[in-house]
Structure formats: C-alpha cells, structure tokens
Scaffold this motif. Structure first.
Motif, short mmCIF file in Angstrom:
data_model
loop_
_atom_site.label_atom_id
_atom_site.label_comp_id
_atom_site.label_asym_id
_atom_site.label_seq_id
_atom_site.Cartn_x
_atom_site.Cartn_y
_atom_site.Cartn_z
N ASN A 1 64.26 22.87 -34.71
CA ASN A 1 65.55 22.61 -34.38
C ASN A 1 66.09 21.43 -35.24
N PHE A 2 65.41 21.01 -36.17
CA PHE A 2 65.82 19.83 -37.13
C PHE A 2 66.84 20.43 -37.91
N ASP A 3 67.93 19.21 -38.33
CA ASP A 3 69.01 19.50 -39.37
C ASP A 3 68.38 19.22 -40.74
N GLU A 4 69.02 19.27 -41.83
CA GLU A 4 68.44 18.93 -42.94
C GLU A 4 68.16 17.32 -42.99
N HIS A 5 69.03 16.52 -42.45
CA HIS A 5 69.02 14.92 -42.51
C HIS A 5 67.38 14.73 -41.89
N GLN A 6 67.18 15.44 -40.50
CA GLN A 6 66.00 15.18 -39.94
C GLN A 6 64.81 15.61 -40.61
N SER B 1 60.41 20.31 -34.67
CA SER B 1 61.00 20.48 -35.97
C SER B 1 61.72 21.97 -36.30
N ARG C 1 68.93 25.63 -48.74
CA ARG C 1 68.47 24.55 -48.08
C ARG C 1 67.42 23.80 -48.59
#
Length: 123
Positions: free
Chosen positions: A74-79, A72, A5
């Motif tokens: 719960n952020f996905d990679e884009h976020q 943050s 990741r």
C-alpha cells in the motif's frame, strides 16, 4: 511495478544521491536496481509481486536479500523511495534503519535525449 512508476522512483532516489537505475526484468516487468559500494546490486521489486522486497546480487549470484516490508503493498512512491533509501545492506538479510542516511549530492537523471524523445519532451 509499472515502467513509469519505477522511473519516478529511480529519479527520486537519484535526486537523493542514491545510485539507482531502472531495471528491466522481463517483458513489461520493471523494478529498481541500486548499485552498492562493494560491487553488489540490490534488485527491488522485479518479481511482479505486490509487496516491496529485494534480492542482493554480486556477479549474478544471490548474496543477500531484503525480506518483504510489511504493509509495502500500500506504499505510495514517496514511501517506496524512503524504504529503499533506509535499507542497510551490511548483513546478508538486510534491515531497515529507523532513519534514512543524509542525502548525498544528486546524481544526474539517466536517459538523456532519448528519454526526452520517448516522453514527448515533457521534462
């Protein structure tokens, strides 16, 4: 952050022209290092906590930080990429800009042939 990741986040940042690098902070502990224009470096998510925060270092000395970004964990990679790109490091306590600066020309991906060997030539 796990290694794969962290590597994907670094690649996405480099695609936006952000000088990001994979940071190996310890055994099985990875993060993102962003080289800043004045010799400082922002070390993102190297402490193993769930949320996104950073320490800003110069010559091994803490000179600033980015406080925990609310939600943050719960952020996905884009976020995550967007949050790192939007950070304004001009003050000792960095803040998030409302919009990201315009993307710069993309930087080459790091690792070269060795990276391709490690990943089994999937790229």
């Amino acid at each position: 952050m796990d290694e794969s990741r962290a590597q994907r986040v670094v690649d996405a940042l480099r695609d936006r022209g952000v000088p990001a690098h994979l940071e190996r902070a310890g055994v099985a502990q990875y993060g993102v290092r962003v080289a800043l224009r004045d010799g400082r470096q922002a070390m993102w998510d190297t402490d193993g906590t769930a949320g996104l925060e950073a320490q800003v270092m110069r010559d091994g000395v803490l000179v600033g930080f980015v406080p925990h970004i609310e939600g943050s964990e719960n952020f996905d990679e884009h976020q995550v990429v967007d949050a790192i790109a939007r950070t304004d490091y001009d003050q000792p306590i960095a803040r998030q800009r409302t919009t990201a600066p315009p993307a710069a020309p993309p930087l080459p991906r790091e690792g070269g042939l060795f990276r391709r060997f490690r990943q089994g030539f999937r790229e």
